[in-house]
Motif scaffolding. Structure first.
Motif, mmCIF file in Angstrom:
data_model
loop_
_atom_site.group_PDB
_atom_site.id
_atom_site.type_symbol
_atom_site.label_atom_id
_atom_site.label_comp_id
_atom_site.label_asym_id
_atom_site.label_seq_id
_atom_site.Cartn_x
_atom_site.Cartn_y
_atom_site.Cartn_z
ATOM 1 N N PRO A 1 0.809 -1.228 0.000
ATOM 2 C CA PRO A 1 0.000 0.000 0.000
ATOM 3 C C PRO A 1 0.841 1.276 0.000
ATOM 4 C CG PRO A 1 -0.844 -1.582 1.598
ATOM 5 C CD PRO A 1 0.492 -2.088 1.157
ATOM 6 N N ILE A 2 2.000 1.220 0.631
ATOM 7 C CA ILE A 2 2.881 2.398 0.661
ATOM 8 C C ILE A 2 3.381 2.706 -0.746
ATOM 9 C CG2 ILE A 2 5.092 3.265 1.542
ATOM 10 C CD1 ILE A 2 4.543 1.446 4.028
ATOM 11 N N PHE A 3 3.751 1.679 -1.501
ATOM 12 C CA PHE A 3 4.213 1.886 -2.871
ATOM 13 C C PHE A 3 3.107 2.463 -3.741
ATOM 14 C CE2 PHE A 3 5.148 -0.398 -7.091
ATOM 15 C CZ PHE A 3 5.853 0.699 -7.588
ATOM 16 N N ALA A 4 1.902 1.916 -3.636
ATOM 17 C CA ALA A 4 0.797 2.404 -4.457
ATOM 18 C C ALA A 4 0.521 3.882 -4.179
ATOM 19 C CB ALA A 4 -0.457 1.568 -4.207
ATOM 20 N N GLU B 1 -8.061 -4.860 -2.957
ATOM 21 C CA GLU B 1 -8.302 -3.551 -2.354
ATOM 22 C C GLU B 1 -7.434 -2.475 -3.015
ATOM 23 O OE1 GLU B 1 -7.828 -1.222 1.944
ATOM 24 O OE2 GLU B 1 -7.681 -3.411 1.863
ATOM 25 N N LEU B 2 -6.168 -2.785 -3.257
ATOM 26 C CA LEU B 2 -5.283 -1.810 -3.890
ATOM 27 C C LEU B 2 -5.703 -1.543 -5.331
ATOM 28 C CD1 LEU B 2 -1.699 -2.734 -2.607
ATOM 29 C CD2 LEU B 2 -3.201 -0.914 -1.827
ATOM 30 N N PRO C 1 9.427 -1.981 -0.417
ATOM 31 C CA PRO C 1 9.041 -1.125 0.707
ATOM 32 C C PRO C 1 8.673 -1.874 1.980
ATOM 33 C CG PRO C 1 7.189 -1.433 -0.782
ATOM 34 C CD PRO C 1 8.323 -2.280 -1.323
ATOM 35 N N SER C 2 9.169 -3.093 2.152
ATOM 36 C CA SER C 2 8.775 -3.945 3.278
ATOM 37 C C SER C 2 8.947 -3.215 4.605
ATOM 38 C CB SER C 2 9.624 -5.216 3.280
ATOM 39 O OG SER C 2 9.173 -6.114 4.265
ATOM 40 N N PRO D 1 5.099 7.102 2.799
ATOM 41 C CA PRO D 1 4.916 7.161 1.345
ATOM 42 C C PRO D 1 5.491 8.420 0.707
ATOM 43 C CG PRO D 1 2.827 7.458 2.482
ATOM 44 C CD PRO D 1 3.825 7.050 3.512
ATOM 45 N N GLU D 2 5.532 9.532 1.445
ATOM 46 C CA GLU D 2 6.086 10.760 0.870
ATOM 47 C C GLU D 2 7.597 10.649 0.709
ATOM 48 O OE1 GLU D 2 6.450 13.953 -1.148
ATOM 49 O OE2 GLU D 2 4.478 13.206 -0.581
#
Length: 422
Positions: free
Chosen positions: A249-252, A273-274, A305-306, A352-353
């Motif tokens: 989700p962080i990558f998306a 969901e993504l 991004p684990s 994510p930023e």
């Protein structure tokens, strides 16, 4: 030397089994007598033709069982596996046999400790994950979505519902851990432990008995060297399980903020969901290893991004071998393979930023190409080939076997008849 490899699975179903089976084949090719003892089939078709004895119990794991209660009992204490392993180990000579355990938590259970201790062969354990010291195996709190820093089996650990599914499942895992620690006493049995990253060793060392000897043996990477791909770099790529702990989700979200395309190779509980929340993301599903390598070679960067520790993620190493920069979370072991600012970037885990900022930087074709060349050159100066893995493994085997071999020679000398006087 007779080598008995012990694992949950006799075929490749993930990185852990891949290392066990590829090393079995490599050891056999070097002249070792190799046995693979496993709970679950099917059996890899390459093993027996290579001269490897395979003992597969045909049992279930959590993904194949039709009886969850029966499997829960098996996972806590698999008496059938312990008895079968005891019979197998009785075949081999003490002092000339080494038992190398790769996995037990998914099917064999800690019961194997009873058989290992009774047989008396030197033992070695590779810590592909953390089940030897953590009841859930990952030092990760699924409810909080964060790395867990609690002391395993402390009051705080026992009272926390950190399991991915339910607290009752954690209770079962804690019961198994009591058996592991106080009945099988696996941490005391495995006086020699192989670790696969510096981060992993730093996490587990304080939790293992004093005197435990740790050996670093990197996992092998099976990719062959290939020329760098010509042309402009492509999109940003994620390869693996599409789940929260893997940072999908962080990558998306980061890709959306950076205005770049996120390409996912894999599947997992967060995929649907993504896909609904980020319709601009590309979901390719699973691909075979050759197709994944091709996608990596054409990618602008691999994003890893684990948000949990990991062991030694092969995906990161494979990307570098392909000449692809890697953007990696600073909380996971994958960062150890990436030179920040040279072969990729580290970013603040879970942010994510922070990830988006690096994605924006690598939209520069020249920078992406330069980092890709640096990644390729650096990796291939000291590639983690199967031969490199086997060389290191052989040295560790010699170290582990040395005391037992000396005792065997001494016993043989005592049994020899005295020389006749002349």
């Amino acid at each position: 030397m007779q080598i008995v490899l012990v694992a949950d699975h006799a075929a490749i179903n993930g990185g852990q089994a891949k290392v066990a089976i590829e090393s079995a084949l490599g050891l056999a090719s070097r002249g070792y007598d190799v046995t693979l003892f496993a709970a679950c089939g099917p059996v890899d078709a390459r093993l027996e033709p290579a001269g490897i004895r395979v003992v597969c119990l045909g049992q279930d794991d959590v993904t194949t069982t039709r009886n969850p209660l029966a499997f829960a009992a098996q996972a806590i204490w698999n008496g059938h596996a312990a008895d079968a392993l005891a019979r197998e180990l009785a075949r081999y000579e003490v002092g000339a046999t080494l038992v190398h355990v790769h996995a037990f938590a998914k099917a064999l259970s800690p019961s194997i400790g009873r058989a290992l201790r009774a047989a008396g062969h030197p033992c070695l354990y590779t810590m592909h994950e953390f089940f030897l010291v953590c009841p859930t195996g990952g030092f990760y709190d699924y409810r909080a979505g964060a790395i867990c820093h609690r002391t395993p089996m402390s009051a705080s650990c026992i009272g926390t519902n950190c399991d991915a599914r339910s607290y009752p499942r954690k209770v079962a895992r804690m019961i198994r851990h009591v058996g592991l620690s106080h009945v099988a006493r696996l941490p005391q049995l495995f006086e020699h432990v192989i670790t696969i990253s510096t981060l992993q060793e730093s996490v587990v060392r304080p939790l293992l008995p004093p005197g435990t000897v740790m050996h670093r043996v990197d996992n092998p990477v099976s990719l062959a060297q290939a020329p760098l791909q010509e042309g402009a770099p492509g999109d940003f790529l994620f390869v693996g399980r599409i789940s929260t702990e893997k940072g999908a989700p962080i990558f998306a979200e980061a890709a959306r903020r950076a205005g770049v395309k996120a390409v996912f190779v894999g599947d997992g509980p967060d995929r649907d969901e993504l896909a609904a929340r980020y319709p601009e993301a590309v979901m390719l599903g699973w691909r075979d290893p050759a197709a994944v390598a091709d996608l990596m070679r054409g990618a602008r960067a691999l994003v890893f991004p684990s948000i949990w520790y990991e062991g030694q993620p092969l995906t990161v190493l494979e990307a570098l071998a392909c000449g692809t920069p890697v953007i990696v979370s600073d909380a996971c072991a994958g960062r150890e393979a990436v030179v920040d600012g040279e072969t990729g970037y580290w970013f603040r885990s879970g942010d994510p930023e922070a990830l988006a900022a690096h994605l924006r930087r690598l939209t520069d074709d020249a920078l992406a190409a330069r980092m890709g060349r640096a990644a390729h050159d650096r990796y291939w100066t000291a590639p983690l080939t199967l031969d490199t893995h086997l060389d290191r493994l052989g040295a560790v085997y010699d170290t582990v076997m040395r005391p037992a071999a000396a005792r065997r020679r001494a016993a043989a000398g005592q049994r020899s008849p005295a020389p006749m006087a002349v």
